[in-house]
Design a protein around this motif. Structure first.
Motif, PDB file in Angstrom:
ATOM      1  N   PHE A   8     -26.048   9.599 -35.304  1.00  0.00           N
ATOM      2  CA  PHE A   8     -24.828  10.127 -34.179  1.00  0.00           C
ATOM      3  C   PHE A   8     -25.302  11.859 -34.495  1.00  0.00           C
ATOM      4  CE2 PHE A   8     -22.049   6.504 -34.532  1.00  0.00           C
ATOM      5  CZ  PHE A   8     -22.173   6.019 -33.215  1.00  0.00           C
ATOM      6  N   VAL A   9     -25.648  12.175 -35.572  1.00  0.00           N
ATOM      7  CA  VAL A   9     -25.703  13.611 -35.655  1.00  0.00           C
ATOM      8  C   VAL A   9     -27.235  14.137 -35.101  1.00  0.00           C
ATOM      9  CG1 VAL A   9     -26.232  15.455 -37.660  1.00  0.00           C
ATOM     10  CG2 VAL A   9     -24.403  13.872 -37.722  1.00  0.00           C
ATOM     11  N   VAL A  10     -27.900  13.349 -35.120  1.00  0.00           N
ATOM     12  CA  VAL A  10     -29.455  13.608 -34.531  1.00  0.00           C
ATOM     13  C   VAL A  10     -29.255  13.547 -33.001  1.00  0.00           C
ATOM     14  CG1 VAL A  10     -31.826  12.739 -34.454  1.00  0.00           C
ATOM     15  CG2 VAL A  10     -30.978  12.968 -36.525  1.00  0.00           C
ATOM     16  N   VAL A  11     -28.401  12.642 -32.435  1.00  0.00           N
ATOM     17  CA  VAL A  11     -28.247  12.634 -31.056  1.00  0.00           C
ATOM     18  C   VAL A  11     -27.441  13.647 -30.580  1.00  0.00           C
ATOM     19  CG1 VAL A  11     -27.147  11.045 -29.225  1.00  0.00           C
ATOM     20  CG2 VAL A  11     -28.717  10.085 -30.963  1.00  0.00           C
ATOM     21  N   ALA A  12     -26.457  13.998 -31.244  1.00  0.00           N
ATOM     22  CA  ALA A  12     -25.588  15.230 -30.730  1.00  0.00           C
ATOM     23  C   ALA A  12     -26.443  16.601 -30.833  1.00  0.00           C
ATOM     24  CB  ALA A  12     -24.570  15.171 -31.936  1.00  0.00           C
ATOM     25  N   ALA A  13     -27.203  16.619 -31.931  1.00  0.00           N
ATOM     26  CA  ALA A  13     -28.091  17.925 -32.167  1.00  0.00           C
ATOM     27  C   ALA A  13     -29.025  18.103 -30.948  1.00  0.00           C
ATOM     28  CB  ALA A  13     -28.836  17.867 -33.114  1.00  0.00           C
ATOM     29  N   VAL A  14     -29.769  16.863 -30.658  1.00  0.00           N
ATOM     30  CA  VAL A  14     -30.778  17.045 -29.533  1.00  0.00           C
ATOM     31  C   VAL A  14     -29.906  17.312 -28.129  1.00  0.00           C
ATOM     32  CG1 VAL A  14     -32.150  15.486 -27.997  1.00  0.00           C
ATOM     33  CG2 VAL A  14     -32.232  15.479 -30.451  1.00  0.00           C
ATOM     34  N   PHE A  15     -28.824  16.489 -27.856  1.00  0.00           N
ATOM     35  CA  PHE A  15     -28.131  16.940 -26.766  1.00  0.00           C
ATOM     36  C   PHE A  15     -27.409  18.380 -26.548  1.00  0.00           C
ATOM     37  CE2 PHE A  15     -23.649  16.995 -24.688  1.00  0.00           C
ATOM     38  CZ  PHE A  15     -24.173  16.626 -23.353  1.00  0.00           C
ATOM     39  N   GLY A  16     -27.008  18.998 -27.958  1.00  0.00           N
ATOM     40  CA  GLY A  16     -26.813  20.143 -27.775  1.00  0.00           C
ATOM     41  C   GLY A  16     -27.870  21.269 -27.830  1.00  0.00           C
ATOM     42  N   TYR A  17     -28.894  20.947 -28.258  1.00  0.00           N
ATOM     43  CA  TYR A  17     -30.171  21.684 -28.063  1.00  0.00           C
ATOM     44  C   TYR A  17     -30.461  21.648 -26.514  1.00  0.00           C
ATOM     45  CZ  TYR A  17     -34.868  23.659 -27.819  1.00  0.00           C
ATOM     46  OH  TYR A  17     -36.013  24.322 -27.618  1.00  0.00           O
ATOM     47  N   MET A  44     -28.611  21.393 -23.805  1.00  0.00           N
ATOM     48  CA  MET A  44     -27.530  21.998 -23.299  1.00  0.00           C
ATOM     49  C   MET A  44     -27.601  23.686 -23.474  1.00  0.00           C
ATOM     50  SD  MET A  44     -25.990  20.015 -21.591  1.00  0.00           S
ATOM     51  CE  MET A  44     -24.575  20.955 -21.014  1.00  0.00           C
ATOM     52  N   ILE A  45     -27.919  24.058 -24.817  1.00  0.00           N
ATOM     53  CA  ILE A  45     -27.976  25.576 -24.933  1.00  0.00           C
ATOM     54  C   ILE A  45     -29.468  26.128 -24.126  1.00  0.00           C
ATOM     55  CG2 ILE A  45     -28.759  27.072 -26.738  1.00  0.00           C
ATOM     56  CD1 ILE A  45     -27.109  25.560 -28.696  1.00  0.00           C
ATOM     57  N   SER A  46     -30.451  25.187 -24.272  1.00  0.00           N
ATOM     58  CA  SER A  46     -31.533  25.638 -23.424  1.00  0.00           C
ATOM     59  C   SER A  46     -31.396  25.616 -22.090  1.00  0.00           C
ATOM     60  CB  SER A  46     -32.773  24.419 -23.652  1.00  0.00           C
ATOM     61  OG  SER A  46     -33.211  24.531 -24.807  1.00  0.00           O
ATOM     62  N   THR A  47     -30.532  24.818 -21.295  1.00  0.00           N
ATOM     63  CA  THR A  47     -30.279  24.811 -20.032  1.00  0.00           C
ATOM     64  C   THR A  47     -29.526  26.193 -19.711  1.00  0.00           C
ATOM     65  OG1 THR A  47     -30.077  22.465 -19.856  1.00  0.00           O
ATOM     66  CG2 THR A  47     -29.051  23.736 -18.127  1.00  0.00           C
ATOM     67  N   GLY A  48     -28.480  26.593 -20.549  1.00  0.00           N
ATOM     68  CA  GLY A  48     -27.695  27.839 -20.594  1.00  0.00           C
ATOM     69  C   GLY A  48     -28.426  28.911 -20.468  1.00  0.00           C
ATOM     70  N   PHE A  49     -29.663  29.019 -21.519  1.00  0.00           N
ATOM     71  CA  PHE A  49     -30.482  30.164 -21.524  1.00  0.00           C
ATOM     72  C   PHE A  49     -31.188  30.206 -20.221  1.00  0.00           C
ATOM     73  CE2 PHE A  49     -30.611  29.793 -26.341  1.00  0.00           C
ATOM     74  CZ  PHE A  49     -29.424  30.858 -26.680  1.00  0.00           C
ATOM     75  N   PHE A  50     -31.796  28.948 -19.699  1.00  0.00           N
ATOM     76  CA  PHE A  50     -32.185  29.223 -18.621  1.00  0.00           C
ATOM     77  C   PHE A  50     -31.617  29.803 -17.262  1.00  0.00           C
ATOM     78  CE2 PHE A  50     -33.879  27.104 -14.730  1.00  0.00           C
ATOM     79  CZ  PHE A  50     -35.099  27.426 -14.484  1.00  0.00           C
TER      80      PHE A  50
END
Length: 174
Positions: free
Chosen positions: A19-28, A30-36
């Motif tokens: 669950f933590v790994v899936v949440a980390a990938v999803f969070g990354y 989302m953050i990449s999309t925000g930076f873009f």
């Protein structure tokens, strides 16, 4: 069936790690999309600032050369400048769109514009002369009107509209 037991601590830890790994990938992602998205917003903002600061303004009065035998105004002379905070303008890419008496208009060919090339830097000013008669464009007679739209390659246009007095025979137009 008698020896079945619940989850062990190791199995629970593995599920929690998943669950933590899936949440980390999803969070990354989302953050990449925000930076873009914020990078694109920054590019659009800078392009808007550049376009709004690339403006050519008329500085002073407009002078018309008048010859009734040639059909009215034969040439227009005016000062063109770029504000101190503006972007430089390439005069060879300028478009001068001329309309007489609200009739169909035409762009004045650069061969009949003086100067027809050069760079107008911020804070600079130059005198522009449009030889309308030589370009085959009829000028208005006394009492008529004309519009001149000055379009830089990037940025906003400048519009000049004038009505000639009934007794006009050349000179400055206010």
């Amino acid at each position: 069936m008698n020896h079945e037991s619940g989850f062990s601590g190791l199995e629970a830890a593995l599920i929690m790690i998943a669950f933590v790994v899936v949440a980390a990938v999803f969070g990354y992602s989302m953050i990449s999309t925000g930076f873009f998205a914020s990078q694109k917003v920054q590019e659009v903002t800078y392009a808007g600032i550049k376009q709004s600061s690339s403006v050519a303004i008329t500085d002073g009065l407009i002078r018309g050369q008048y010859d009734a035998g040639k059909g009215g105004i034969t040439s227009l002379t005016f000062s063109l400048s770029v504000p101190d905070t503006g972007e430089s303008i390439d005069l060879s890419k300028m478009i001068y769109y001329y309309v007489r008496n609200n009739e169909g208009g035409n762009a004045v060919p650069l061969d009949y514009v003086t100067p027809k090339s050069g760079i107008l830097a911020s804070g600079d000013s130059t005198r522009i002369r449009l030889a309308l008669f030589d370009a085959g464009l009829a000028g208005p007679m006394a009492g008529g009107t004309f519009s001149l739209e000055i379009k830089p390659p990037i940025g906003a246009s400048t519009l000049i509209q004038r009505q000639l007095p009934t007794g006009y025979n050349g000179g400055y137009l206010s």
